[in-house]
Design an enzyme around this catalytic site. Structure first.
Site, PDB file in Angstrom:
ATOM      1  N   SER A   1       1.037  -1.598  -0.385  1.00  0.00           N
ATOM      2  CA  SER A   1       0.248   0.249  -0.085  1.00  0.00           C
ATOM      3  C   SER A   1       1.043   1.270   0.194  1.00  0.00           C
ATOM      4  CB  SER A   1      -0.978   0.112   1.142  1.00  0.00           C
ATOM      5  OG  SER A   1      -1.786   1.277   1.416  1.00  0.00           O
TER       6      SER A   1
ATOM      7  N   VAL B   1       8.300   2.618   4.106  1.00  0.00           N
ATOM      8  CA  VAL B   1       8.004   1.845   2.890  1.00  0.00           C
ATOM      9  C   VAL B   1       7.797   1.594   1.676  1.00  0.00           C
ATOM     10  CG1 VAL B   1       9.458  -0.376   2.475  1.00  0.00           C
ATOM     11  CG2 VAL B   1       9.322   0.129   4.937  1.00  0.00           C
ATOM     12  N   CYS B   2       6.187   1.213   1.881  1.00  0.00           N
ATOM     13  CA  CYS B   2       6.105   1.645  -0.007  1.00  0.00           C
ATOM     14  C   CYS B   2       6.328   2.921  -0.290  1.00  0.00           C
ATOM     15  CB  CYS B   2       4.623   0.734   0.012  1.00  0.00           C
ATOM     16  SG  CYS B   2       4.075  -0.448   0.320  1.00  0.00           S
ATOM     17  N   ASP B   3       6.356   3.862   0.964  1.00  0.00           N
ATOM     18  CA  ASP B   3       5.966   5.450  -0.139  1.00  0.00           C
ATOM     19  C   ASP B   3       7.248   5.655  -0.398  1.00  0.00           C
ATOM     20  OD1 ASP B   3       6.980   8.127   0.744  1.00  0.00           O
ATOM     21  OD2 ASP B   3       4.926   8.281   0.436  1.00  0.00           O
TER      22      ASP B   3
ATOM     23  N   THR C   1       8.547   3.716  -3.963  1.00  0.00           N
ATOM     24  CA  THR C   1       8.018   4.359  -4.698  1.00  0.00           C
ATOM     25  C   THR C   1       8.143   6.490  -5.397  1.00  0.00           C
ATOM     26  OG1 THR C   1       6.040   2.941  -4.537  1.00  0.00           O
ATOM     27  CG2 THR C   1       5.579   5.385  -6.414  1.00  0.00           C
TER      28      THR C   1
END
Length: 167
Positions: A54, A59-61, A64
């Site tokens: 998500s 970590v996803c932020d 990306t």
């Protein structure tokens, strides 16, 4: 089914894990609520596919944002896709707020076509497991990283190097 962990707790990945040399499976994901995309939409391009659970998590932020920075340096024959199960509207909102303009975000929320085909659908959570795929212009997988722990970062340098070898 493969095993992985989320903060040390076991999770189950649905589908078969892929390896370098495999033909990249096709998939159908959403660009927005009405428009879909598939592997064929990126034919002839080198594809770096960054898979995140998500975009609204740390970590996803970071993952990306990192690939967005790198995308500008990779040339016009490379496309960087970030795939999650976030709704397309949430992806668009997040990208706007984060200034993400080089990465294409796609949503696997409807039928988990990508997650199942690439062996990254988390059975218990219906999210996608963090992973990286580099696919050449002929749709052959050249690099794969399946993370064993969802909260860890991928090997950014190895993924970028795999792309650079194909450019």
């Amino acid at each position: 089914m493969a095993q992985a962990t989320l903060k040390g707790n076991p999770i189950t990945l649905v589908g078969t894990q892929l390896k370098a040399g495999d033909k990249a499976p096709d998939f159908t994901v959403n660009k927005n609520l009405l428009e879909t995309a598939s592997l064929a939409d990126y034919a002839g391009k080198i594809k770096l596919i960054s898979v995140v659970p998500s975009l609204d998590t740390g970590v996803c932020d970071a993952q990306t944002r990192r690939f967005n920075e790198e995308a500008a340096k990779l040339g016009d024959n490379v496309i960087v896709l970030t795939i999650s199960v976030d709704l397309p509207m949430a992806q668009a909102r997040w990208c706007g707020a984060a200034g993400i303009d080089k990465v294409v975000t796609l949503s696997d929320y409807k039928n988990h076509s990508f997650g199942q085909a690439y062996g990254v659908l988390i059975e218990e959570l219906r999210l996608l497991m963090r992973s990286i795929f580099v696919i050449d212009a002929n749709d052959t997988i050249q690099y794969v990283e399946y993370l064993g722990e969802m909260t860890e970062h991928p090997n950014y340098e190895a993924a970028i190097e795999a792309v650079k070898k194909l450019v």
